[in-house]
Design a protein around this motif. Structure first.
Motif, PDB file in Angstrom:
ATOM      1  N   ALA A  41       0.837  -1.195   0.000  1.00 11.73           N
ATOM      2  CA  ALA A  41       0.000   0.000   0.000  1.00 11.73           C
ATOM      3  C   ALA A  41       0.875   1.249   0.000  1.00 11.73           C
ATOM      4  CB  ALA A  41      -0.905  -0.008   1.230  1.00 11.73           C
ATOM      5  N   TYR A  69       4.531   0.377  -5.042  1.00 19.59           N
ATOM      6  CA  TYR A  69       3.533   1.012  -4.187  1.00 19.59           C
ATOM      7  C   TYR A  69       2.379   1.551  -5.019  1.00 19.59           C
ATOM      8  CZ  TYR A  69       7.349   1.074  -0.768  1.00 19.59           C
ATOM      9  OH  TYR A  69       8.370   0.719   0.078  1.00 19.59           O
ATOM     10  N   SER A  72      -4.131   0.027  -2.452  1.00 17.26           N
ATOM     11  CA  SER A  72      -4.265  -1.413  -2.204  1.00 17.26           C
ATOM     12  C   SER A  72      -5.183  -2.081  -3.216  1.00 17.26           C
ATOM     13  CB  SER A  72      -4.793  -1.656  -0.788  1.00 17.26           C
ATOM     14  OG  SER A  72      -3.883  -1.189   0.180  1.00 17.26           O
ATOM     15  N   SER A  73      -6.279  -1.420  -3.565  1.00 15.74           N
ATOM     16  CA  SER A  73      -7.224  -2.026  -4.510  1.00 15.74           C
ATOM     17  C   SER A  73      -6.613  -2.151  -5.899  1.00 15.74           C
ATOM     18  CB  SER A  73      -8.513  -1.211  -4.575  1.00 15.74           C
ATOM     19  OG  SER A  73      -8.256   0.119  -4.968  1.00 15.74           O
ATOM     20  N   ALA A  76      -4.270  -5.101  -5.719  1.00 16.42           N
ATOM     21  CA  ALA A  76      -5.046  -6.333  -5.654  1.00 16.42           C
ATOM     22  C   ALA A  76      -5.556  -6.728  -7.040  1.00 16.42           C
ATOM     23  CB  ALA A  76      -6.209  -6.174  -4.689  1.00 16.42           C
ATOM     24  N   SER A  90      -1.348  -4.966   2.422  1.00 17.90           N
ATOM     25  CA  SER A  90      -2.506  -4.133   2.104  1.00 17.90           C
ATOM     26  C   SER A  90      -2.818  -3.188   3.258  1.00 17.90           C
ATOM     27  CB  SER A  90      -3.712  -5.027   1.814  1.00 17.90           C
ATOM     28  OG  SER A  90      -4.904  -4.272   1.718  1.00 17.90           O
ATOM     29  N   ALA A  91      -3.561  -2.117   2.950  1.00 19.24           N
ATOM     30  CA  ALA A  91      -3.965  -1.163   3.983  1.00 19.24           C
ATOM     31  C   ALA A  91      -5.284  -1.544   4.639  1.00 19.24           C
ATOM     32  CB  ALA A  91      -4.054   0.245   3.408  1.00 19.24           C
ATOM     33  N   THR A  95      -9.374  -5.820   1.275  1.00 23.00           N
ATOM     34  CA  THR A  95      -8.623  -5.878   0.022  1.00 23.00           C
ATOM     35  C   THR A  95      -7.696  -7.090   0.000  1.00 23.00           C
ATOM     36  OG1 THR A  95      -8.696  -3.470  -0.101  1.00 23.00           O
ATOM     37  CG2 THR A  95      -7.114  -4.583  -1.523  1.00 23.00           C
ATOM     38  N   MET A  96      -7.095  -7.398   1.132  1.00 27.23           N
ATOM     39  CA  MET A  96      -6.251  -8.586   1.211  1.00 27.23           C
ATOM     40  C   MET A  96      -7.049  -9.831   0.859  1.00 27.23           C
ATOM     41  SD  MET A  96      -3.367 -10.113   1.801  1.00 27.23           S
ATOM     42  CE  MET A  96      -2.271  -8.920   2.577  1.00 27.23           C
ATOM     43  N   ASN A 173      -4.945   6.719  -4.743  1.00 22.70           N
ATOM     44  CA  ASN A 173      -4.102   6.345  -3.607  1.00 22.70           C
ATOM     45  C   ASN A 173      -3.862   7.559  -2.728  1.00 22.70           C
ATOM     46  OD1 ASN A 173      -1.336   7.564  -4.211  1.00 22.70           O
ATOM     47  ND2 ASN A 173      -1.675   6.374  -6.073  1.00 22.70           N
ATOM     48  N   TYR A 218      -3.571  -3.320   8.837  1.00 23.22           N
ATOM     49  CA  TYR A 218      -2.711  -3.642   7.695  1.00 23.22           C
ATOM     50  C   TYR A 218      -2.256  -5.098   7.782  1.00 23.22           C
ATOM     51  CZ  TYR A 218      -2.040   1.298   6.390  1.00 23.22           C
ATOM     52  OH  TYR A 218      -2.227   2.592   5.970  1.00 23.22           O
TER      53      TYR A 218
END
Length: 253
Positions: A41, A69, A72-73, A76, A90-91, A95-96, A173, A218
């Protein structure tokens, strides 16, 4: 007979010495080897650059590629689409889950949002209500897009207060939000507190109590079963890794 005994002892000693001395080629290599690619992220940039350098210093045999960097989306989507990485951080946990499904990941840090304004806070923003009022009066307020973790957290906070805020733009972001405030293209925005700290005196942060309603966790996961990937995850979770993260403004999970 004594002479023969001395000769025999010398021969045994020579044989033992030969057995205990290996050529450089036969000695086991020290440290880990391999290549490491990390997706992380955008808000992790300062901390993860430092951690990647630490891993490379500890393990000269590992080729540590520059960390990728982004929101996150976005990362992903790239990973699900076939992009190759050894580690993903991920943040947020939602999303993870898009990347690893039910596979176990580990939360290593938390973060909250702050209002970011120009140095000296020329518009006198002291609360989330002030930020909403600025937006309604034509001020240039920006947020992260709702699908990005920092945007999701921002909307959660705003929804919980009942305040209405119409941003002039929504960025993919958190670094993009920060940059627009730094350059004067925006009057204010919502970013992570870690980004305010990383920006130094180029911006000013305004804390507000409502941010406690949206704490981002995170998570991190090794996507490949390589020693290098596991070593980086272990470093992030270690006391040293947690110290570095804390220095960059992250809090322990």
């Amino acid at each position: 007979m004594r002479a023969r005994a001395l000769v025999g002892a010398a021969a045994v000693l020579l044989a033992l010495t030969a057995c205990s001395t290996k050529s450089p080629a036969s000695q086991a290599p020290t440290g880990l080897t391999g290549e490491l690619t990390v997706f992380a992220a955008a808000s992790l940039q300062g901390a993860f650059d430092e951690l990647a350098a630490e891993l490379a210093q500890q393990n000269p045999g590992i080729t540590v590629n520059p960390v990728t960097y982004d929101g996150s989306s976005t990362l992903a989507t790239q990973l699900v689409g076939g992009a190759s990485a050894d580690v993903f951080a991920s943040a947020d946990e939602a999303t993870m889950a898009e990347v690893v499904g039910e596979e176990e990941s580990t939360v290593f840090a938390t973060n909250t949002v702050e209002i970011v304004v120009a140095p000296g806070n020329p518009l006198g923003i002291s609360s989330l209500a002030d930020l909403a009022a600025l937006s309604s009066s034509g001020g240039k307020v920006i947020l992260c897009a709702a699908e990005v973790p920092c945007g999701s957290a921002s909307h959660t906070v705003l929804d919980g207060t009942g305040l209405t805020l119409t941003p002039v733009s929504e960025e993919q972001n958190v670094k993009a939000v920060l940059t627009k405030v730094q350059t004067g293209d925006a009057d204010a925005g919502l970013v992570y507190r870690t980004d305010v700290l990383a920006a130094g005196d180029t911006v000013e942060g305004v804390e507000f109590p409502e941010s406690a309603s949206a704490v981002n966790a995170y998570p991190i996961v090794a996507l490949t079963r390589t020693d290098a990937a596991q070593a980086f995850v272990d470093l992030v979770l270690s006391d040293e890794g947690q110290r570095i993260l804390a220095e960059h403004g992250f809090t322990a999970p």
